[in-house]
Structure formats: C-alpha cells, structure tokens
Design a protein around this motif. Structure first.
Motif, short mmCIF file in Angstrom:
data_model
loop_
_atom_site.label_atom_id
_atom_site.label_comp_id
_atom_site.label_asym_id
_atom_site.label_seq_id
_atom_site.Cartn_x
_atom_site.Cartn_y
_atom_site.Cartn_z
N LYS A 1 -3.88 9.71 -4.12
CA LYS A 1 -4.39 8.66 -4.71
C LYS A 1 -3.08 8.26 -5.64
CE LYS A 1 -8.28 7.71 -2.40
NZ LYS A 1 -10.19 7.14 -2.61
N GLU A 2 -3.19 9.99 -6.57
CA GLU A 2 -2.48 9.76 -8.02
C GLU A 2 -1.32 9.75 -7.61
OE1 GLU A 2 -2.27 12.75 -11.77
OE2 GLU A 2 -2.82 13.59 -10.08
N LEU A 3 -0.51 10.33 -6.84
CA LEU A 3 0.86 9.57 -6.36
C LEU A 3 1.20 8.46 -5.61
CD1 LEU A 3 3.36 10.68 -5.88
CD2 LEU A 3 3.63 11.80 -3.58
N CYS A 4 0.37 8.21 -4.90
CA CYS A 4 0.26 6.60 -4.66
C CYS A 4 -0.16 5.62 -6.23
CB CYS A 4 -0.82 6.39 -3.77
SG CYS A 4 -0.35 7.20 -2.18
N ALA A 5 -0.56 6.49 -6.52
CA ALA A 5 -0.99 5.10 -8.12
C ALA A 5 0.51 5.15 -8.79
CB ALA A 5 -1.51 5.55 -9.09
N VAL A 6 1.61 6.43 -8.84
CA VAL A 6 2.39 6.65 -9.27
C VAL A 6 3.37 6.02 -8.94
CG1 VAL A 6 4.25 7.94 -10.50
CG2 VAL A 6 1.27 8.63 -10.51
N LEU A 7 3.54 5.35 -7.83
CA LEU A 7 4.61 4.94 -6.53
C LEU A 7 4.86 3.09 -6.96
CD1 LEU A 7 5.11 7.07 -3.48
CD2 LEU A 7 6.77 7.11 -5.31
N ARG A 8 3.46 3.48 -6.70
CA ARG A 8 2.77 1.50 -7.13
C ARG A 8 3.09 0.92 -8.57
NH1 ARG A 8 -2.36 3.12 -4.84
NH2 ARG A 8 -2.03 2.46 -2.60
N ASP B 1 11.48 9.41 -13.86
CA ASP B 1 10.66 10.02 -13.00
C ASP B 1 10.30 8.99 -11.83
OD1 ASP B 1 9.45 10.07 -15.42
OD2 ASP B 1 8.26 7.53 -15.80
N MET B 2 11.28 8.72 -11.04
CA MET B 2 11.72 8.91 -9.39
C MET B 2 12.77 9.84 -9.48
SD MET B 2 9.96 6.27 -8.88
CE MET B 2 9.72 6.09 -7.08
N ASP B 3 13.99 10.06 -9.75
CA ASP B 3 14.31 11.52 -10.15
C ASP B 3 13.91 12.64 -9.31
OD1 ASP B 3 16.59 10.10 -8.97
OD2 ASP B 3 17.47 10.06 -11.33
N ILE B 4 12.39 12.87 -10.63
CA ILE B 4 11.27 14.26 -10.11
C ILE B 4 11.05 13.76 -9.02
CG2 ILE B 4 10.49 15.29 -11.36
CD1 ILE B 4 11.07 13.78 -13.58
N TYR C 1 5.76 1.57 -9.94
CA TYR C 1 7.30 1.71 -10.00
C TYR C 1 7.61 0.45 -8.94
CZ TYR C 1 8.15 4.95 -13.69
OH TYR C 1 7.26 5.99 -15.14
N GLY C 2 6.23 -0.31 -8.08
CA GLY C 2 7.01 -1.03 -7.11
C GLY C 2 7.04 -0.84 -5.82
N LEU C 3 6.89 0.37 -5.60
CA LEU C 3 6.63 0.78 -4.38
C LEU C 3 5.11 0.44 -3.61
CD1 LEU C 3 8.72 4.39 -4.44
CD2 LEU C 3 9.62 2.08 -4.03
N ASP C 4 5.56 -0.49 -2.55
CA ASP C 4 4.38 -0.23 -1.72
C ASP C 4 3.86 0.54 -1.06
OD1 ASP C 4 2.19 -2.06 -1.08
OD2 ASP C 4 3.45 -2.78 1.09
N VAL C 5 3.59 1.72 -1.83
CA VAL C 5 2.52 2.34 -0.70
C VAL C 5 1.06 2.57 -0.10
CG1 VAL C 5 4.53 4.33 -0.91
CG2 VAL C 5 2.19 4.01 -2.19
#
Length: 61
Positions: free
Chosen positions: A48-55, A25-28, A57-61
């Motif tokens: 907001k949708e992209l930020c939710a996906v990144l969050r 998922d993160m590679d994509i 997986y533990g990324l603070d955006v």
C-alpha cells in the motif's frame, strides 16, 4: 515597480525544480523495481505504501 518577467521566471524555475525532484524520485523507484527477482513484482505491487507513492505521481496502480 516590480519586473513582471522576474515573477514569471521564478515561477518557471520553481516548476522545473519540482519536476526535477519528481524525476529523481521516479528514477529511484524504477531502479529498485528492476532489481527485483522474477515473481516479486506482483508481491511488491500489493504494498500500500508503494502504491500511494506511485499514485502521488499520477500512476494508476
């Protein structure tokens, strides 16, 4: 009597499979971010949708 090693092996395999899906998922996501022209990353990071996906997986955006 159940084999105690079998349970440990199954748990380990499930964790590795989940980590593999996360990596895919993160590679994509990263490949799509790299395709953006200059100046578009800031606009995309407001999504907001992209930020939710990144969050997820533990990324603070």
């Amino acid at each position: 009597m159940a084999n105690p090693w079998m349970d440990k092996v199954l748990q380990y395999n499930k964790r590795r499979a989940a980590e593999g899906r996360k990596a895919t998922d993160m590679d994509i996501v990263i490949s799509k971010l790299c395709e953006l022209p200059p100046g578009q990353l800031k606009k995309l990071m407001m999504d907001k949708e992209l930020c939710a996906v990144l969050r997820k997986y533990g990324l603070d955006v």
